[in-house]
Design a protein around this motif. Structure first.
Motif, PDB file in Angstrom:
ATOM      1  N   ASN A   1       0.833  -1.213   0.000  1.00  0.00           N
ATOM      2  CA  ASN A   1       0.000   0.000   0.000  1.00  0.00           C
ATOM      3  C   ASN A   1       0.863   1.257   0.000  1.00  0.00           C
ATOM      4  OD1 ASN A   1      -2.508   1.303  -0.079  1.00  0.00           O
ATOM      5  ND2 ASN A   1      -2.565   1.535   2.150  1.00  0.00           N
ATOM      6  N   ALA A   2       1.868   1.267  -0.856  1.00  0.00           N
ATOM      7  CA  ALA A   2       2.818   2.375  -0.894  1.00  0.00           C
ATOM      8  C   ALA A   2       2.275   3.564  -1.680  1.00  0.00           C
ATOM      9  CB  ALA A   2       4.129   1.900  -1.520  1.00  0.00           C
ATOM     10  N   ASP A   3       2.763   4.742  -1.337  1.00  0.00           N
ATOM     11  CA  ASP A   3       2.444   5.948  -2.119  1.00  0.00           C
ATOM     12  C   ASP A   3       3.270   5.983  -3.392  1.00  0.00           C
ATOM     13  OD1 ASP A   3       0.837   7.257   0.070  1.00  0.00           O
ATOM     14  OD2 ASP A   3       2.781   7.154   1.074  1.00  0.00           O
ATOM     15  N   LEU A   4       4.471   5.393  -3.326  1.00  0.00           N
ATOM     16  CA  LEU A   4       5.397   5.378  -4.453  1.00  0.00           C
ATOM     17  C   LEU A   4       5.841   3.943  -4.677  1.00  0.00           C
ATOM     18  CD1 LEU A   4       7.316   6.796  -6.498  1.00  0.00           C
ATOM     19  CD2 LEU A   4       8.930   7.134  -4.599  1.00  0.00           C
ATOM     20  N   LEU A   5       5.523   3.389  -5.843  1.00  0.00           N
ATOM     21  CA  LEU A   5       5.890   2.019  -6.184  1.00  0.00           C
ATOM     22  C   LEU A   5       6.897   2.048  -7.317  1.00  0.00           C
ATOM     23  CD1 LEU A   5       5.445  -1.058  -5.833  1.00  0.00           C
ATOM     24  CD2 LEU A   5       3.629  -0.884  -7.564  1.00  0.00           C
ATOM     25  N   LEU A   6       8.083   1.513  -7.054  1.00  0.00           N
ATOM     26  CA  LEU A   6       9.151   1.432  -8.041  1.00  0.00           C
ATOM     27  C   LEU A   6       9.316  -0.017  -8.458  1.00  0.00           C
ATOM     28  CD1 LEU A   6      11.656   3.693  -6.094  1.00  0.00           C
ATOM     29  CD2 LEU A   6      10.036   4.395  -7.856  1.00  0.00           C
ATOM     30  N   VAL A   7       9.333  -0.268  -9.761  1.00  0.00           N
ATOM     31  CA  VAL A   7       9.354  -1.640 -10.263  1.00  0.00           C
ATOM     32  C   VAL A   7      10.467  -1.768 -11.292  1.00  0.00           C
ATOM     33  CG1 VAL A   7       7.950  -3.518 -11.179  1.00  0.00           C
ATOM     34  CG2 VAL A   7       6.831  -1.621 -10.015  1.00  0.00           C
ATOM     35  N   ASP A   8      11.348  -2.749 -11.082  1.00  0.00           N
ATOM     36  CA  ASP A   8      12.501  -2.935 -11.965  1.00  0.00           C
ATOM     37  C   ASP A   8      12.273  -4.161 -12.844  1.00  0.00           C
ATOM     38  OD1 ASP A   8      14.962  -2.708 -13.128  1.00  0.00           O
ATOM     39  OD2 ASP A   8      16.118  -2.825 -11.277  1.00  0.00           O
ATOM     40  N   GLU A   9      12.073  -3.944 -14.134  1.00  0.00           N
ATOM     41  CA  GLU A   9      11.893  -4.997 -15.134  1.00  0.00           C
ATOM     42  C   GLU A   9      10.826  -6.020 -14.712  1.00  0.00           C
ATOM     43  OE1 GLU A   9      13.111  -4.874 -18.017  1.00  0.00           O
ATOM     44  OE2 GLU A   9      14.842  -3.543 -17.872  1.00  0.00           O
ATOM     45  N   PRO A  10       9.582  -5.591 -14.530  1.00  0.00           N
ATOM     46  CA  PRO A  10       8.553  -6.499 -14.007  1.00  0.00           C
ATOM     47  C   PRO A  10       8.158  -7.625 -14.941  1.00  0.00           C
ATOM     48  CG  PRO A  10       7.549  -4.462 -14.768  1.00  0.00           C
ATOM     49  CD  PRO A  10       9.050  -4.256 -14.815  1.00  0.00           C
ATOM     50  N   THR A  11       8.365  -7.458 -16.248  1.00  0.00           N
ATOM     51  CA  THR A  11       7.884  -8.463 -17.204  1.00  0.00           C
ATOM     52  C   THR A  11       9.006  -9.300 -17.797  1.00  0.00           C
ATOM     53  OG1 THR A  11       7.974  -6.863 -19.030  1.00  0.00           O
ATOM     54  CG2 THR A  11       5.904  -7.015 -17.803  1.00  0.00           C
ATOM     55  N   ALA A  12      10.210  -9.173 -17.248  1.00  0.00           N
ATOM     56  CA  ALA A  12      11.379  -9.831 -17.854  1.00  0.00           C
ATOM     57  C   ALA A  12      11.238 -11.343 -17.919  1.00  0.00           C
ATOM     58  CB  ALA A  12      12.642  -9.453 -17.084  1.00  0.00           C
ATOM     59  N   GLN A  13      10.563 -11.954 -16.937  1.00  0.00           N
ATOM     60  CA  GLN A  13      10.454 -13.414 -16.898  1.00  0.00           C
ATOM     61  C   GLN A  13       9.032 -13.895 -17.168  1.00  0.00           C
ATOM     62  OE1 GLN A  13      12.740 -15.437 -13.725  1.00  0.00           O
ATOM     63  NE2 GLN A  13      13.235 -13.408 -12.931  1.00  0.00           N
ATOM     64  N   LEU A  14       8.192 -13.024 -17.748  1.00  0.00           N
ATOM     65  CA  LEU A  14       6.794 -13.372 -17.922  1.00  0.00           C
ATOM     66  C   LEU A  14       6.456 -13.598 -19.394  1.00  0.00           C
ATOM     67  CD1 LEU A  14       5.151 -10.752 -15.500  1.00  0.00           C
ATOM     68  CD2 LEU A  14       6.063 -13.026 -14.969  1.00  0.00           C
TER      69      LEU A  14
END
Length: 201
Positions: free
Chosen positions: A143-156
């Motif tokens: 439930n963060a105000d700021l969500l940082l995502v590094d390469e979320p689809t690399a293995q999908l």
């Protein structure tokens, strides 16, 4: 208003290694920012600067109303013997939810990321794609105000990647600032805004 302001931000490891410079922009809720650029251009470094975990070499970052930041790393990190459900329930327990409510909410998040059938699997038993989706589910559960995502689809696979992109968009519309470092053109196209580090080399 919740926002992150970058004022003439730049970073260099030394005089010969300048990653980027002159980044001035304001990150706002209800937007998904695709952070793009070639390998080595500083995407992960800029995420760290946005999070406040690293100071830029030049310029400054001002965060307004950011009480909680969550970072979903490229390489899934979990406790091998803990179940997928445990990993997602923990952030809810940390927010003060009763155990039954935390489990219910965790199962809902797992379903959203296509992990309903994997809820009782141990982390060490998950495939790479499952583990990556689990980290996304756990990040959202914070439930963060700021969500940082590094390469979320690399293995999908393509279908799952598209679903993740859509869900990140929906999450941003609920009031979260979402910044996604990616090489995936589909994730870039799904974002509302693009931060291309090649412009700041």
């Amino acid at each position: 208003m919740v926002s992150v302001e970058l004022d003439n931000v730049g970073h260099a490891f030394n005089e010969r290694t300048q990653l980027f410079h002159g980044i001035s922009l304001t990150l706002l809720p209800e937007r998904v920012y695709a952070l793009v650029g070639p390998s080595g251009s500083g995407k992960s470094t800029l995420l760290s600067i946005i999070a406040g975990w690293q100071q830029p070499s030049t310029g400054k970052v001002v965060r307004h109303g950011i009480c909680k930041t969550s970072w979903v790393f490229q390489n899934p990190i979990g406790v091998a013997r803990r179940t997928a459900l445990d990993h997602v329930a923990l952030p809810y327990l940390g927010q003060g939810y009763a155990a039954a409510d935390a489990e219910r909410l965790a199962r809902e998040q797992l379903e959203r990321f296509g992990l309903g059938d994997a809820a009782d699997k141990r982390f060490g038993e998950l495939s790479g794609g499952e583990a990556q989706r689990l980290m996304l589910a756990r990040g959202v559960a914070s439930n963060a105000d700021l969500l940082l995502v590094d390469e979320p689809t690399a293995q999908l696979d393509m279908r799952t990647a598209d679903a993740v992109d859509q869900y990140l968009g929906a999450l941003s519309r609920s009031g979260t600032i979402v910044v996604v470092a990616t090489h995936d053109h589909r994730t870039r196209d799904a974002a509302t805004d693009v931060i291309d580090l090649e412009r700041y080399q």
